[in-house]
Design a protein around this motif. Structure first.
Motif, short mmCIF file in Angstrom:
data_model
loop_
_atom_site.label_atom_id
_atom_site.label_comp_id
_atom_site.label_asym_id
_atom_site.label_seq_id
_atom_site.Cartn_x
_atom_site.Cartn_y
_atom_site.Cartn_z
N ASP A 129 0.26 -5.22 12.19
CA ASP A 129 0.20 -3.76 12.03
C ASP A 129 1.44 -3.21 11.33
O ASP A 129 1.44 -2.06 10.88
CB ASP A 129 0.03 -3.08 13.40
N LYS A 135 -0.08 3.46 2.97
CA LYS A 135 -0.29 2.69 4.19
C LYS A 135 -1.75 2.34 4.43
O LYS A 135 -2.13 1.92 5.52
CB LYS A 135 0.28 3.43 5.41
N GLY A 136 -2.58 2.54 3.41
CA GLY A 136 -3.98 2.16 3.52
C GLY A 136 -4.83 3.07 4.36
O GLY A 136 -6.02 2.80 4.54
N ASN A 137 -4.25 4.14 4.86
CA ASN A 137 -4.97 4.97 5.83
C ASN A 137 -6.12 5.74 5.23
O ASN A 137 -7.11 6.02 5.91
CB ASN A 137 -3.99 5.94 6.50
N ASP A 138 -6.00 6.13 3.98
CA ASP A 138 -7.05 6.94 3.34
C ASP A 138 -7.51 6.29 2.04
O ASP A 138 -7.77 6.98 1.05
CB ASP A 138 -6.52 8.35 3.07
N SER A 139 -7.59 4.99 2.04
CA SER A 139 -7.94 4.27 0.82
C SER A 139 -9.26 3.52 1.01
O SER A 139 -9.75 3.35 2.14
CB SER A 139 -6.83 3.30 0.42
N MET A 161 -4.98 -2.03 7.40
CA MET A 161 -6.20 -1.26 7.16
C MET A 161 -7.09 -1.94 6.14
O MET A 161 -8.29 -1.68 6.10
CB MET A 161 -5.85 0.15 6.70
N ASN A 183 0.84 -1.20 0.00
CA ASN A 183 0.00 0.00 0.00
C ASN A 183 0.87 1.25 0.00
O ASN A 183 1.67 1.46 0.91
CB ASN A 183 -0.94 -0.01 1.21
N SER A 199 -1.24 -3.35 3.98
CA SER A 199 -1.73 -2.72 5.20
C SER A 199 -2.84 -3.48 5.93
O SER A 199 -3.78 -4.00 5.31
CB SER A 199 -2.24 -1.32 4.87
N THR A 224 -10.88 -2.32 7.03
CA THR A 224 -11.91 -1.81 6.12
C THR A 224 -12.92 -2.90 5.77
O THR A 224 -14.12 -2.64 5.67
CB THR A 224 -11.27 -1.23 4.86
#
Length: 291
Positions: free
Chosen positions: A225, A200-204, A232, A197, A230, A236
């Motif tokens: 983690d 880091k997948g935080n806003d995907s 995340m 990612n 990610s 999700t």
């Protein structure tokens, strides 16, 4: 040489445990989208997909777990992500099916297309053998790792979307799952559809591969983690399941990287099969009144 190595590993596995074992072809002839000359017996580079049925010595559950190893849809980490969980769940009295799905990726189609076809067909095969194998046709699940985790999500969320045209009567059997266990699934978010990612997948958001249809089953997700694929992604998926009122559980282990490669043999994340087994018990998949 590769064949000899595989046979040696298989022989050692069979000698170390006592259970029923049999191997079956996934397809009656050449798999969908492939050509006969592509396969190794004709000098090609591909191996035909097979499923291995492993019956525990003391079967205590009528559930069946299909295991899909990872390998980026280019290989199969059979020993690392197959043998250990297989032997663990066999020791718990659960029937296990190991799926050697098609690799490597096929050109001109999505990276997971051939494997997705194989897993849908395998679920149908397992369900059709429920009486013979003394399993419930409505206690079938898939556990997959990395790319196999992505494949697990494909099987769990798109069972109402045919991955191939029917080839025989077996394809009349439903291919939905009753539970799913994605372990550090890869390729889940749009900032990492074919690799780590980038954000880091935080806003995907989730990739468009998954349909989350009306037959999407309960899931237990496990991730590290510190994974560049990610965690995340798993979070999700968990959030999506919550919005659908589908029971789910997620375990994220601090600092653990992909495949838990930076973790020692006694580290807590190595005991993830215990968490999965407990979860199966909570959801009632381990109960078997007939046994």
């Amino acid at each position: 040489m590769k064949k000899l190595a595989f046979l040696f590993v298989l022989f050692c596995s069979l000698c170390s445990l006592s259970f029923g074992f049999e191997s079956y072809p996934v397809w009656p002839s050449t798999p969908p989208g492939d050509k006969a000359e592509q396969y190794e017996e004709n000098g090609g580079k591909f191996y035909k997909p097979v499923l291995e049925w492993w019956q525990p010595e003391h079967q205590t559950s009528d559930a069946c777990l299909i295991i899909c190893c990872g390998g980026a849809y280019m290989g199969l980490a059979y020993d690392y992500e197959g043998v250990m969980p297989r032997d663990y769940f066999l020791s718990k009295g659960i029937t296990v099916v190991m799926l050697r799905y098609r690799i490597p990726r096929r050109e001109g189609v999505p990276k997971h297309q051939a494997a997705w076809q194989d897993v849908q067909r395998t679920i149908r095969f397992v369900r059709s053998h429920a009486d013979e194998w003394k399993i419930s046709p409505e206690k079938i699940g898939v556990m997959g790792f990395s790319a196999g985790g992505h494949l697990t999500l494909m099987a769990a969320t798109t069972s109402q979307t045919p991955a191939y045209e029917p080839v025989d009567d077996l394809d009349k059997v439903p291919c939905h799952l009753n539970f799913a266990v994605p372990i550090y699934p890869a390729y889940v978010l749009k900032d990492g559809p074919d690799g780590a990612n980038t954000g880091k997948g935080n806003d995907s958001s989730l990739v468009d591969d998954f349909a989350f249809d009306e037959k999407t089953p309960p899931m237990c997700l496990v991730h590290g983690d510190g994974d560049p694929y990610s965690a995340m992604g798993s979070i999700t998926v968990y959030h999506k399941l919550r919005t659908m009122n589908i029971p789910a559980e997620v375990h994220v282990f601090a600092l653990a990287n992909h495949a838990f490669n930076n973790c020692g043999p006694d580290a807590p994340m190595r005991r993830y099969p215990d968490r999965v087994y407990d979860w199966l018990g909570e959801l009632g998949f381990l109960k078997s009144p007939e046994m």
